[in-house]
Scaffold this active site. Structure first.
Site, PDB file in Angstrom:
ATOM      1  N   GLY A 187      19.211  73.779  54.834  1.00  0.00           N
ATOM      2  CA  GLY A 187      19.683  75.029  55.421  1.00  0.00           C
ATOM      3  C   GLY A 187      19.877  74.899  56.922  1.00  0.00           C
ATOM      4  O   GLY A 187      20.854  75.420  57.487  1.00  0.00           O
ATOM      5  N   THR A 188      18.976  74.202  57.572  1.00  0.00           N
ATOM      6  CA  THR A 188      19.063  74.038  59.024  1.00  0.00           C
ATOM      7  C   THR A 188      20.346  73.326  59.420  1.00  0.00           C
ATOM      8  O   THR A 188      21.022  73.724  60.378  1.00  0.00           O
ATOM      9  CB  THR A 188      17.833  73.259  59.541  1.00  0.00           C
ATOM     10  OG1 THR A 188      16.659  73.983  59.193  1.00  0.00           O
ATOM     11  CG2 THR A 188      17.885  73.082  61.047  1.00  0.00           C
ATOM     12  N   ASN A 209      13.158  85.950  55.971  1.00  0.00           N
ATOM     13  CA  ASN A 209      12.216  85.122  55.224  1.00  0.00           C
ATOM     14  C   ASN A 209      10.788  85.664  55.234  1.00  0.00           C
ATOM     15  O   ASN A 209      10.028  85.447  54.312  1.00  0.00           O
ATOM     16  CB  ASN A 209      12.229  83.683  55.760  1.00  0.00           C
ATOM     17  CG  ASN A 209      12.101  83.621  57.258  1.00  0.00           C
ATOM     18  OD1 ASN A 209      12.816  84.307  57.988  1.00  0.00           O
ATOM     19  ND2 ASN A 209      11.174  82.803  57.736  1.00  0.00           N
ATOM     20  N   GLN A 237      17.436  82.749  52.017  1.00  0.00           N
ATOM     21  CA  GLN A 237      16.476  83.514  51.199  1.00  0.00           C
ATOM     22  C   GLN A 237      17.173  84.436  50.201  1.00  0.00           C
ATOM     23  O   GLN A 237      16.536  84.926  49.278  1.00  0.00           O
ATOM     24  CB  GLN A 237      15.566  84.356  52.102  1.00  0.00           C
ATOM     25  CG  GLN A 237      14.661  83.553  53.012  1.00  0.00           C
ATOM     26  CD  GLN A 237      13.599  82.759  52.257  1.00  0.00           C
ATOM     27  OE1 GLN A 237      13.371  82.969  51.068  1.00  0.00           O
ATOM     28  NE2 GLN A 237      12.967  81.830  52.951  1.00  0.00           N
ATOM     29  N   GLY A 287      18.736  74.293  48.840  1.00  0.00           N
ATOM     30  CA  GLY A 287      18.371  74.028  47.447  1.00  0.00           C
ATOM     31  C   GLY A 287      16.948  74.402  47.088  1.00  0.00           C
ATOM     32  O   GLY A 287      16.702  75.056  46.075  1.00  0.00           O
ATOM     33  N   HIS A 288      16.019  74.014  47.944  1.00  0.00           N
ATOM     34  CA  HIS A 288      14.612  74.149  47.528  1.00  0.00           C
ATOM     35  C   HIS A 288      14.098  75.580  47.536  1.00  0.00           C
ATOM     36  O   HIS A 288      12.967  75.825  47.148  1.00  0.00           O
ATOM     37  CB  HIS A 288      13.712  73.237  48.371  1.00  0.00           C
ATOM     38  CG  HIS A 288      13.470  73.706  49.771  1.00  0.00           C
ATOM     39  ND1 HIS A 288      12.277  74.273  50.146  1.00  0.00           N
ATOM     40  CD2 HIS A 288      14.251  73.693  50.872  1.00  0.00           C
ATOM     41  CE1 HIS A 288      12.337  74.581  51.433  1.00  0.00           C
ATOM     42  NE2 HIS A 288      13.523  74.245  51.897  1.00  0.00           N
ATOM     43  N   THR A 330      26.825  59.516  52.610  1.00  0.00           N
ATOM     44  CA  THR A 330      26.890  59.434  51.160  1.00  0.00           C
ATOM     45  C   THR A 330      26.179  60.620  50.520  1.00  0.00           C
ATOM     46  O   THR A 330      25.103  61.020  50.960  1.00  0.00           O
ATOM     47  CB  THR A 330      26.261  58.101  50.682  1.00  0.00           C
ATOM     48  OG1 THR A 330      27.026  57.051  51.251  1.00  0.00           O
ATOM     49  CG2 THR A 330      26.270  57.981  49.169  1.00  0.00           C
ATOM     50  N   CYS A 378      -2.534  81.664  64.404  1.00  0.00           N
ATOM     51  CA  CYS A 378      -3.277  80.438  64.107  1.00  0.00           C
ATOM     52  C   CYS A 378      -2.599  79.568  63.064  1.00  0.00           C
ATOM     53  O   CYS A 378      -2.817  78.366  63.028  1.00  0.00           O
ATOM     54  CB  CYS A 378      -4.671  80.784  63.634  1.00  0.00           C
ATOM     55  SG  CYS A 378      -5.657  81.406  64.977  1.00  0.00           S
TER      56      CYS A 378
END
Lengths: 277, 393
Positions: free
Chosen positions: B76-77, B158, B186, B207-208, B244, B332
């Site tokens: 996505g980035t 997100n 998202q 994809g993920h 590729t 944190c």
């Protein structure tokens, strides 16, 4: 995910001395909701100046809770004078170390302890009298200077890790860099040469272990490696490279250009680092 | 490595998702015997090229797009960077970008480093959101200028799942001749998207986030949109992206998109119902808990709840003891010292921002899992509050 030691996890999951002492001899209240962590420490001191009880209430992450818990264990049974000498390094050490980004949690423990002792003694905290440098987290110049001196900090990033200063809007970064430069120059002019000559092997080992733990190991671990201190003999430091570092073609470069350089900067500049054969 | 996936309750699907078994199945041949290069002249490789095209068609189908509008990327980035930098390159005289304060770091941090990347000064307008996470459309209208090169606005947030009216916004940009990009990482697979019914020029997906593997993404580029590649190299993707093809993952993504189309109803009925049950249950059983983000206008799978006076990392680690996986917007957990920029932009007070937990569900979650989380959470929060100096009981 942070890599916490078993000790941190243990104190986080089963914190000791949670609560608040009724009619305490001293109270230390540091941090705030806005900062993301806060600690209220209460101590009970008997007529012989011995801390007979200590309790805490903490808002914060696992390392903040663990630091508070281990602090109460450390100081129980100490005289107030002894407790006043407890540093954030002692707290971190009692936890088997903290991730470097989390060192400020141990600093918060120490500050609460100082505040509680000052409250008990009826004096004003010297650190609070400094000039506020970081407005986001309310950190004074005196606190920054002390962290630089005591923990051998050498970059603004390290100052942020230890004191939180500079971790918000970042506007104070230049000021922190100035303080760092002045403090480091002051150190090298005054105390460092004397300190270096007087450093015993034991102190040297302790200092080397600190630098390994705080800086070198986390960096090597990112590449799947690790390092163990094998021996220190005078200026000769023997280490053993583990994991991906062992047998890596560039391990010699890592050893000399990174490990030795870091140790020379932060411990003694005559150190020679060699790998265990 | 045994990661114990059978023992966890996974409610962190906005972070990443499990690869659907059906997806893994179609991928396997391309990780084993069918290793040919799609660009090769021989049949052994050429036939692999055909399955890449088949995947492209499956993805286009889910988006209501033409297959040639689909460009495969690595994530996505990369898709976000490609779209924004392409728009700036195609209009070098335009130096203004409109985006929001709540974008994913892929867009947010890119916009902060544009000057360095392009060697020009850029002006970036970051639109504010209100307490619900909703954009001010009047401010958006005013932000569009002659100098604006591109608008980049996420479809769904997100952290909170809040949806932005990107289709309406794209139409407004189009009226002024301004390019429009949406990071829909998202949104794709969770809500219906039809590119034939909107005027968005660039759309990113990953994809993920929809049960395909990590390491594959897509940039949708509307036909006729000026385009400059981000990765220069071979002639793959019609010269739009060198390198590729990640064949197995592309094939997987194609199948995942097909499944997402089939599961869209389930996502919006069963998953939504589970999410609602979880959310209502937590808000009812835990005092001083607050929902972050608009109640209605949001993804069906996401719920972001703040538990006041406790800190997120501590909550997550206790949840972890029970095998419950989620995320937090606390300082944190991020490695920085500031809580989530999304929650801060919404004006969520510090008392709540540090204690925010994001639950994000998927079709693999069950009612038993929701019940288990509902059973464990009140105790976790109560124990931590017991320890908090700010909790008055």
């Amino acid at each position: 995910m942070w890599e916490y030691t078993n000790k941190v996890q243990q104190h986080f999951m089963q914190p000791q001395n949670v609560g608040e002492i009724e009619e305490p001899s001293g109270t230390g209240d540091v941090g705030s909701l806005a900062c993301g962590d806060a600690l209220k420490l209460t101590i009970k001191v008997d007529e012989n100046d011995i801390i007979v009880d200590a309790k805490f209430k903490t808002f914060g992450c696992a390392s903040a809770i663990a630091s508070s818990s281990v602090l109460t264990e450390l100081i129980k049974g100490m005289s107030v004078d002894e407790a006043a000498k407890v540093t954030n390094e002692d707290i971190a050490e009692a936890l088997g170390g903290l991730p470097k980004e989390k060192m400020h949690c141990s600093v918060m423990g120490r500050e609460a302890l100082e505040a509680a002792i000052a409250d008990y003694r009826g004096v004003i905290l010297p650190m609070a009298q400094g000039e506020v440098v970081c407005e986001c987290f309310g950190v004074t110049d005196l606190e920054v200077v002390r962290a630089i001196q005591e923990s051998g900090l050498r970059s603004v990033e390290e100052i942020t890790n230890f004191t939180k200063a500079g971790g918000g809007c970042g506007k104070c970064e230049d000021r922190l860099r100035d303080i760092l430069q002045q403090t480091v120059e002051g150190l090298s002019k005054k105390s460092t040469p004397v300190k270096e000559q007087r450093m015993t092997t034991l102190q040297k080992i302790k200092k080397i272990e600190q630098v390994l733990e705080r800086e070198i190991r986390p960096t090597l671990k990112k590449d799947g490696g690790d390092i163990e201190l094998v021996d220190v003999d005078g200026d000769f430091v023997t280490v053993s490279l583990r994991g991906a570092c062992a047998g890596c073609h560039s391990s010699r470069t890592t050893l000399k250009e990174y490990v030795e350089k870091k140790l020379r900067e932060q411990v003694v500049d005559s150190l020679i680092v060699e790998e265990e054969k | 490595m045994n990661c114990g996936s059978d023992k966890v309750i996974y409610m962190d699907n906005n972070a990443t998702t499990r690869i659907a078994p059906e997806v893994l199945e179609v991928m396997m041949p391309f990780l084993q015997d069918c290793y040919g290069n799609p660009s090769s002249m021989h049949t052994f490789g050429g036939q692999v090229g055909q399955v890449v095209e088949q995947a492209r068609a499956q993805i286009a189908e889910l988006l209501g797009a033409d297959p040639e509008e689909i460009v495969f990327t690595s994530c996505g980035t990369e898709s976000d960077s490609t779209a924004i930098l392409s728009a700036l390159q195609s209009q070098p005289e335009h130096r203004h970008i409109v985006t929001t304060r709540v974008e994913h770091p892929a867009v947010k941090n890119l916009c902060e480093t544009l000057d360095m990347l392009t060697g020009h000064k850029h002006r970036v307008t970051r639109l504010m959101v209100d307490a619900d996470g909703t954009l001010d459309m009047d401010a958006y209208q005013e932000a569009l200028t002659e100098d604006t090169a591109i608008v980049s606005v996420m479809w769904a947030n997100n952290e909170t799942g809040v949806l932005f009216p990107v289709e309406e916004m794209a139409a407004m940009a189009k009226d002024r001749g301004i390019l429009f990009h949406s990071d829909a990482v998202q949104a794709v697979g969770k809500i219906p998207i039809n590119m034939q019914e909107n005027q968005i020029d660039f759309l990113s997906l990953s994809g993920h986030k929809l049960h395909a593997p990590k390491g594959v993404g897509v940039l949708y580029v509307r036909k006729g949109t000026p385009f400059f590649p981000f990765l220069h190299g071979g002639h793959q993707e019609n010269g739009r992206r060198g390198g590729t093809e990640n064949v197995a993952s592309i094939v997987g993504l194609g199948r995942a998109c097909q499944l997402a189309g089939e599961m869209m109803d389930e996502e919006n009925t069963r998953v939504r119902a589970l999410r609602d049950k979880l959310e209502k249950g937590l808000l009812a059983s835990i005092p001083k808990s607050i929902l972050n983000g608009h109640v209605e206008n949001r993804l069906p799978n996401t719920s972001n709840i703040s538990f006041e006076y406790v800190e997120g990392e501590a909550i997550l680690l206790h949840m972890n003891q029970h095998g419950i996986c989620a995320s937090s917007g606390s300082a944190c957990t991020s490695g920085s010292l500031e809580p989530s920029h999304v929650l801060r932009a919404m004006g969520v007070p510090f008392t709540a921002a540090h204690g925010s937990i994001r639950f994000s569900l998927s079709i693999y979650n069950t009612e038993e899992e929701v019940d288990f989380v509902l059973e464990k959470m009140p105790r976790i929060i109560a124990d931590l509050r017991e320890m908090s100096p700010f909790w008055e009981g």
